[in-house]
Design a protein around this motif. Structure first.
Motif: not given
Length: 352
Positions: A229-248
């Protein structure tokens, strides 16, 4: 384009320079090789398989190999080997006929072939390459000219099955993304591996584009061919601001891919980034989740020698006494790799 609805299993096979379907054998196998979708650059192949137990190791599964014929020599070369039932042949020449067959290797040693199937790629869309190149160069003037001409397909796929929108999202060209979406670019289109523009923006860390695509209906539930999913790919990319936004924004943190790996498990497998893992754990990620072979994030972190991540998972309540489906525990895994720091962490003799 030719579809097959049945095929023969072969105990013997004889190459034929005149007819790729000229093979010897008896019709006993239920498997089928089918041409599904064809474009000017891709041919999608699928095949069914008989039901089998896949709970054990991969070497006990049926393995498939897609083979493509060289039209000059009428011989075949392998272009895919794996356990899946789907393959997209990419970067093909437009308006060209191609032949394929499937080689099936069963755990009992039996090997068989399907008859060859053929498919012709279609004509390349008008101005498709120019549109693609304009986006790659971030040339807004040329892009506007092409889009306003009314003669270009905004969703054209050229290299690697990528659309102009996917390229712009991947490279972080926000203005290009806006123009393409305004002119009808399909945000839900996927490339040959099943990735869409949102996944590419998440992996590359372009938060502004992620938010823009979400505004126009891109979904966190989208999956590629491996179930990522997009979250899997964001974690692979190690982008904290993107991950934080996705969780929010309500993205599910324990979503699983086809291997039953959550984003937290992907951290253990791919990067070992403890800051990313901490963000996921704070959002409620299960530290004791198991994949299809019974491995936990802690086990995988141990196997990959991610010391900081091992410490974080232990501090977050990961079970240090757990064993996988084959009866192996954490201590055995750590000792197999002779990592004394991780052994000490597991035994409570060391803190980082």
């Amino acid at each position: 384009m030719k579809k097959t609805s049945a095929f023969k299993t072969y105990t013997q096979y004889k190459e034929s320079s005149l007819n790729p379907d000229n093979v010897i054998g008896d019709p006993v196998s239920p498997d089928v090789l089918v041409v599904e979708k064809v474009s000017h650059h891709n041919i999608e192949l699928t095949w069914r398989k008989a039901q089998e137990d896949r709970s054990g190791p991969n070497e006990n599964w049926t393995r498939f190999a897609v083979e493509q014929m060289d039209p000059r020599t009428h011989t075949y070369s392998t272009i895919y080997i794996g356990y899946g039932t789907h393959h997209i042949v990419e970067e093909l020449e437009p308006c060209t006929l191609f032949w394929f067959r499937l080689r099936i290797s069963r755990p009992n040693g039996e090997c068989c072939l399907t008859p060859a199937v053929s498919a012709s790629t279609s004509r390349e869309p008008l101005y498709g390459k120019q549109l693609y190149q304009a986006v790659k160069r971030n040339d807004e003037e040329e892009l506007s000219k092409l889009l306003q001409s009314g003669t270009v397909n905004v969703n054209v796929c050229v290299e690697l099955g990528l659309t102009p929108l996917m390229v712009a999202a991947q490279k972080g060209f926000s203005s290009m993304v806006h123009k393409l979406v305004e002119h009808g670019a399909d945000i839900h289109m996927k490339n040959g591996s099943g990735k869409d523009a949102l996944m590419m923006a998440c992996f590359a860390g372009h938060l502004d584009i992620v938010k823009y695509l979400r505004k126009f209906g891109a979904t966190w539930q989208s999956r590629d061919m491996c179930g990522l999913t997009p979250l899997h790919w964001a974690t692979d990319g190690e982008h904290l601001p993107v991950i934080a936004y996705m969780i929010q924004d309500g993205c599910e943190v324990d979503v699983m891919d086809v291997s039953q790996w959550t984003p937290l498990m992907r951290v253990s497998v791919v990067t070992g980034n403890s800051a990313v893992a901490s963000l996921l754990i704070q959002a409620g990620a299960d530290v004791n989740v198991r994949d299809k072979h019974g491995k936990t994030p802690l086990m995988v972190a141990v196997l990959n020698n991610h010391e900081q991540l091992v410490k974080l998972l232990l501090d977050s309540g990961a079970d240090r006494h757990v064993k996988n489906d084959f009866g192996s525990g954490l201590a055995e895994m750590a000792k197999a790799f002779e990592n004394q720091n991780i052994i000490d962490l597991l035994e409570g003799r060391k803190t980082l």
